[in-house]
Motif scaffolding. Structure first.
Motif: not given
Length: 354
Positions: A87-88, A122-124, A128-129, A151-153
């Motif tokens: 995915i990442l 969170s890793t995406i 991917c800023p 988490a950032g969604a």
């Protein structure tokens, strides 16, 4: 006042008026409404078409929805599940191609716990800023939705499928309830997600009255996004013999939704392009302003069989972004390289609430 003029001025019709608009549509009305829809979309978003990189992360699903090819009862489904690393990697590849929104879509796969998804999200965001993450992973608990948001969604797509409880029961097994689907949508909005709903056009048992009720629901719920596409049967479901939904009616309803809600994010879906080879172009010319090329690994694309005949190559594939840009340019639009967030306007009932 004509119904189209009333819709344009008040952004609202009665259920009976929506039904009349649908059942009495003519080619002339369709063209007039599509032109108005294009005008309203351009007034808010210009000629920009927003791209989302679609990642179909799993075709495992605990549910038995009667219309869906990845439902738990389908023994012929070749199951897969992308690893977090896959995915990442796909998201990073998409970021390099110019995607600034990633849509993680899948069946309701219990392997993807809150902890695993939160780590992926969170890793995406870290790798991917500035990119947005959209989730389309079905019904979850309020606590789960909040954890993934924290988490950032940024966005969540949860199609309501039909705004009629009896019709919902026709399409779903008993353990899935219309009431819970509506509760999930309300919870997503309350948490702060840019929230998307949507429905199938031409699903088994659907009538113009059902579609009118869907439109009234969209009015009242006021989502930031709405995904509609024609029903397409899948060979391993109980609806395998049912006729596919109409691409023409789908495009007409895209125009209705755009005029009703000028600032909505409205995709020209893969299902529409599967039903009609020119469906993507027709969708954009009907008022849509989002497309979702497929970033999934090629082997996974062939296994994510919600319906038969799904297009995942050609302009549907993220690798062919140049083709897509040329196609959009040929009809007067430009593919935008940004997140493509919902734009709040003073006339919108959610103005200032996000």
């Amino acid at each position: 006042m004509s119904l189209v003029r009333k819709l344009d001025e008040t952004h609202s019709l009665t259920a009976g008026e929506y039904e009349m608009l649908i059942t009495r549509r003519t080619p002339e009305l369709r063209e007039h409404l599509a032109a108005l829809a294009r005008e309203r979309a351009r007034a808010v978003y210009g000629n920009r078409i927003f791209i989302r990189g679609l990642l179909e992360i799993s075709n495992h699903c605990k549910n038995g929805c009667y219309y869906c090819g990845i439902n738990r009862e389908n023994k012929a489904c070749d199951r897969y599940r992308l690893t977090p690393e896959e995915i990442l990697e796909a998201a990073e590849e998409g970021f390099q191609l110019g995607f600034r929104t990633f849509v993680l879509q899948g069946g309701e796969d219990v392997w993807f716990t809150d902890d695993r998804l939160a780590e992926i999200i969170s890793t995406i965001k870290e790798r991917c800023p500035g990119a947005a993450v959209t989730l389309s992973l079905g019904e979850r608990s309020p606590e789960s939705y909040r954890r993934l948001y924290e988490a950032g969604a940024d966005r969540y797509l949860l199609r309501h499928e039909t705004a009629d409880p009896a019709h919902y029961r026709l399409l779903h097994p008993a353990e899935l309830s219309f009431e819970n689907r509506m509760a999930c949508l309300r919870e997503l909005h309350a948490i702060g997600y840019q929230t998307g709903c949507g429905f199938m056009v031409g699903s088994p048992g659907q009538t113009a009255a059902h579609l009118a009720r869907d439109l009234r629901f969209i009015e009242a719920f006021s989502p930031e996004m709405c995904g509609i596409g024609p029903f397409i049967p899948q060979a391993e479901t109980r609806f395998r013999e049912e006729p596919a939904g109409s691409a023409e009616l789908t495009c007409f309803l895209l125009s209705v939704i755009r005029v009703m809600k000028p600032n909505i994010l409205l995709p020209a879906t893969t299902a529409l392009n599967t039903r009609d080879p020119e469906g993507r172009v027709k969708g954009i010319l009907s008022g849509a302003n989002v497309v979702m090329p497929n970033l999934s690994p090629p082997a996974a694309r062939e296994k994510y069989t919600l319906y038969d005949g799904k297009r995942s190559g050609g302009r549907e594939a993220a690798e062919n972004l140049k083709q897509l840009k040329n196609q959009m340019r040929s009809i007067g639009y430009e593919v935008a390289v940004d997140r493509g967030d919902f734009i709040k306007t003073k006339g919108d009932k959610n103005y200032g609430s996000l």
